[in-house]
Design an enzyme around this catalytic site. Structure first.
Site, PDB file in Angstrom:
ATOM      1  N   ARG A 176       0.838  -1.215   0.000  1.00  0.00           N
ATOM      2  CA  ARG A 176       0.000   0.000   0.000  1.00  0.00           C
ATOM      3  C   ARG A 176       0.868   1.258   0.000  1.00  0.00           C
ATOM      4  O   ARG A 176       0.443   2.327  -0.415  1.00  0.00           O
ATOM      5  CB  ARG A 176      -0.972  -0.005   1.197  1.00  0.00           C
ATOM      6  N   TYR A 207     -17.385  14.219 -15.368  1.00  0.00           N
ATOM      7  CA  TYR A 207     -17.819  12.816 -15.270  1.00  0.00           C
ATOM      8  C   TYR A 207     -18.731  12.688 -14.034  1.00  0.00           C
ATOM      9  O   TYR A 207     -18.469  13.307 -12.993  1.00  0.00           O
ATOM     10  CB  TYR A 207     -16.594  11.901 -15.175  1.00  0.00           C
ATOM     11  N   ASP A 228      -8.080  16.479 -15.728  1.00  0.00           N
ATOM     12  CA  ASP A 228      -8.341  15.085 -16.068  1.00  0.00           C
ATOM     13  C   ASP A 228      -8.128  14.923 -17.576  1.00  0.00           C
ATOM     14  O   ASP A 228      -8.867  15.483 -18.383  1.00  0.00           O
ATOM     15  CB  ASP A 228      -9.787  14.758 -15.660  1.00  0.00           C
ATOM     16  N   LYS A 247      -9.355   3.527 -19.016  1.00  0.00           N
ATOM     17  CA  LYS A 247      -9.775   3.876 -20.371  1.00  0.00           C
ATOM     18  C   LYS A 247      -8.636   3.653 -21.374  1.00  0.00           C
ATOM     19  O   LYS A 247      -8.140   2.552 -21.477  1.00  0.00           O
ATOM     20  CB  LYS A 247     -10.324   5.304 -20.362  1.00  0.00           C
TER      21      LYS A 247
HETATM   22  C1  4LM Z   1     -17.473   6.626 -18.250  1.00  0.00           C
HETATM   23  N1  4LM Z   1     -15.771   7.304 -16.691  1.00  0.00           N
HETATM   24  O1  4LM Z   1     -17.490   7.814 -18.632  1.00  0.00           O
HETATM   25  P1  4LM Z   1     -12.769   5.107 -12.883  1.00  0.00           P
HETATM   26  N2  4LM Z   1     -12.476  10.701 -15.152  1.00  0.00           N
HETATM   27  C2  4LM Z   1     -13.185  10.598 -16.298  1.00  0.00           C
HETATM   28  C3  4LM Z   1     -14.005   9.489 -16.520  1.00  0.00           C
HETATM   29  O2  4LM Z   1     -14.667   9.419 -17.661  1.00  0.00           O
HETATM   30  C4  4LM Z   1     -14.102   8.493 -15.511  1.00  0.00           C
HETATM   31  C5  4LM Z   1     -13.374   8.660 -14.338  1.00  0.00           C
HETATM   32  C6  4LM Z   1     -12.561   9.760 -14.187  1.00  0.00           C
HETATM   33  C7  4LM Z   1     -16.713   6.324 -17.011  1.00  0.00           C
HETATM   34  C8  4LM Z   1     -16.903   5.236 -16.231  1.00  0.00           C
HETATM   35  C9  4LM Z   1     -18.111   4.407 -16.209  1.00  0.00           C
HETATM   36  C10 4LM Z   1     -13.075  11.669 -17.322  1.00  0.00           C
HETATM   37  C11 4LM Z   1     -14.978   7.350 -15.693  1.00  0.00           C
HETATM   38  C12 4LM Z   1     -13.423   7.649 -13.210  1.00  0.00           C
HETATM   39  O3  4LM Z   1     -14.026   4.534 -13.442  1.00  0.00           O
HETATM   40  O4  4LM Z   1     -12.856   5.291 -11.400  1.00  0.00           O
HETATM   41  O5  4LM Z   1     -11.519   4.387 -13.316  1.00  0.00           O
HETATM   42  O6  4LM Z   1     -12.595   6.573 -13.522  1.00  0.00           O
HETATM   43  O7  4LM Z   1     -18.031   5.729 -18.882  1.00  0.00           O
END
Ligand code: 4LM
Length: 394
Positions: free
Chosen positions: A58, A111, A183, A208
Site C-alpha cells: 500500500r 464525469y 483530467d 480507459k
Molecule cells: C465513463 N468514466 O465515462 P474510474 N475521469 C473521467 C471518466 O470518464 C471516468 C473517471 C474519471 C466512465 C466510467 C463508467 C473523465 C470514468 C473515473 O471509473 O474510477 O476508473 O474513472 O463511462
C-alpha cells in the site's frame, strides 16, 4: 533510465527500470503484499524514510512504481502515483489539496462520479465548491474567492466534449497561486500533455485509453515530485485506493500500443463523426474534430487529435433514441471508453445519472444525448451498424 524525444518510443521503452532478475523483456509482476526486513533496524529506517527500500504494497510496490515512472515520462512530469481507480486518483488528489474552509472552482460539466464527489462529499466535509463553465474565462475569473485553492477540470469534458483552454486556466491559476488539476482521460498523453501548458496535476482514469482493453479499473496522477510524494504518503496511504501489481502490469502492457491505438481511435472517430453529422436522422454531433465544434480551434495548439469519443442527439424522441441504441448489433451497450470495442451509452441515465434533472439541464446534458466511444474496428463496420440502427429514428 533510457528516454527518447519521441513519445511513441517512450510508450514502449521509456521509464523502464530494470530487466528483472532473469533479464525478462516483460516487467516482472511483484505480486506481494509485504517486504522482508533483514532486521528491526532496517524496518525502522524504511518507515522513517531513511532507506529507499519497500515496506508494504500500500506504501509502494516495484511493478506499480515502474508504471508510475513510465507515466511521469509520458506526461512530462517529475513523478506519478497510481491508484485503484480513476475516482481513487480524483479523491486522493482533492483531499490532499483541500481542507474545511477551502474553496474549489470546478466545471459545471464533469464525469458523473467526479460531480457527485464535488457536489455531495466535499461540501459535507466543509469544503466550498463552485461549478462554472471553465471554457468561459470571465466566468472562471469571477468564481475565484480569497479562500480558493484549486481549479479542477476535464478536457475534453465527458460527455459533451467541451474543450477548456489549458493555457488560460494555468495563467489564471498562477495569478492567484492556485493548484490546477486536469483530467486528461479522453486524450491520453499521446494527444494532449497538460503539464506542458503549465497544469500542476494531470489525472487519468487508466481504466480507459491507457490500459485500452476493458479489463482493468485504475487511475494515475502525474505531477511535481514533492506533491506526488505527499499524496502517496497521506491520502493514498491512509485512504488506501492503491493499484494492484497485476493491474499495473496490464496497464504497462496497454501503454506499449497506446500511440497506435490513439491514432486509430482518432481516424475512426473523425470518420464516424462526419458520417453522423451528414445523416438526416441526426440533429447535432459534439466532436472537436468537426470544424463547427467550439473546441476545434484548440486542435493543433493544445491537442494533437480529437480522439475517439463523441456525443450526439437524434432528431427524434427519447423513445427513438432508446430504440436506436437497442438496435445496434456490433457496437456494445456499455459505459466506459477507450477500449478496442465501440461502446455506446446514455449519459442521463448511466454515467451522469448522479446529476439531478435540473443539474443535467445546467450541464447541457439532454435526455436524448447519446455518447459513442469509437473502438478499433474497421470504421466501415461501425458506420454500417450505426446506419442500420438509425433506420428506427427516421
Ligand atoms: C465513463 N468514466 O465515462 P474510474 N475521469 C473521467 C471518466 O470518464 C471516468 C473517471 C474519471 C466512465 C466510467 C463508467 C473523465 C470514468 C473515473 O471509473 O474510477 O476508473 O474513472 O463511462
Amino acid at each position: 533510465m533510457w528516454e527518447s524525444k519521441n513519445i511513441e518510443t517512450n510508450t514502449i521503452h521509456g521509464g523502464k527500470k530494470s530487466q528483472g532478475e532473469f533479464g525478462t523483456l516483460s516487467t516482472p509482476i511483484y505480486q506481494t503484499s509485504t517486504f522482508v526486513f533483514d532486521n528491526v533496524q532496517q524496518g525502522a529506517q524504511r518507515f522513517a524514510g531513511e532507506d529507499g527500500g519497500h515496506m508494504y504494497s500500500r506504501l509502494g510496490n516495484p511493478t506499480v512504481e515502474e508504471l508510475e515512472a513510465r507515466m511521469a515520462l509520458l506526461e512530462g512530469t517529475e513523478a506519478a502515483a497510481a491508484f485503484g481507480s480513476g475516482m481513487g486518483a480524483v479523491s486522493s488528489a482533492v483531499l490532499a489539496l483541500l481542507k474545511a474552509g477551502d474553496h474549489l472552482v470546478t466545471s459545471h460539466r464533469l464525469y458523473g462520479c467526479t460531480f457527485a464527489l464535488f457536489n455531495h462529499q466535499l461540501p459535507a466535509l466543509g469544503i466550498e465548491v463552485s461549478f462554472v463553465d471553465l471554457a468561459d474565462e470571465q466566468a472562471l475569473r469571477a468564481a475565484i474567492r480569497p479562500n480558493t485553492k484549486v481549479i479542477y477540470g476535464e478536457t475534453p469534458i465527458n460527455p459533451c466534449m467541451t474543450v477548456i483552454d489549458l493555457d488560460t486556466v494555468a495563467a489564471i491559476a498562477r495569478q492567484h497561486d492556485l493548484t490546477t488539476v486536469i483530467d486528461n482521460t479522453f486524450m491520453s498523453p499521446i494527444l494532449q500533455r497538460p503539464a506542458s501548458h503549465g497544469i500542476d496535476l494531470v489525472l487519468h482514469s487508466a481504466t480507459k485509453y491507457l490500459n485500452g482493453h476493458g479489463d482493468v479499473v485504475a487511475g494515475i496522477l502525474c505531477g511535481p515530485g514533492e506533491l506526488i510524494d505527499r499524496i502517496k504518503m497521506t491520502t493514498r496511504k491512509d485512504m488506501g485506493a492503491v493499484m494492484s501489481p497485476h493491474d499495473a502490469w496490464l496497464v504497462i502492457r496497454g501503454l506499449k500500443t497506446l500511440h497506435l491505438r490513439m491514432q486509430r481511435h482518432g481516424e475512426n472517430g473523425q470518420l464516424v463523426a462526419e458520417y453522423l453529422q451528414d445523416h438526416d436522422a441526426v440533429e447535432k454531433v459534439y466532436y472537436p474534430g468537426l470544424p463547427n465544434h467550439p473546441g476545434h480551434a484548440l486542435l493543433g495548439r493544445q491537442m494533437r487529435g480529437a480522439g475517439g469519443v463523441m456525443a450526439f442527439e437524434l432528431k427524434g424522441s427519447f423513445e427513438q433514441a432508446v430504440a436506436f441504441i437497442n438496435k445496434l448489433q456490433m457496437c456494445k451497450r456499455a459505459v466506459s471508453l477507450g477500449d478496442a470495442e465501440t461502446l455506446i451509452q446514455h449519459p442521463a441515465s448511466m454515467t451522469h445519472s448522479t446529476y439531478e434533472p435540473e443539474e443535467l439541464a445546467e450541464a447541457g446534458i439532454s435526455r436524448t444525448l447519446i455518447r459513442l466511444a469509437v473502438g478499433l474496428e474497421n470504421a466501415q463496420d461501425i458506420v454500417a451498424d450505426l446506419g442500420q440502427a438509425l433506420s428506427v429514428a427516421r
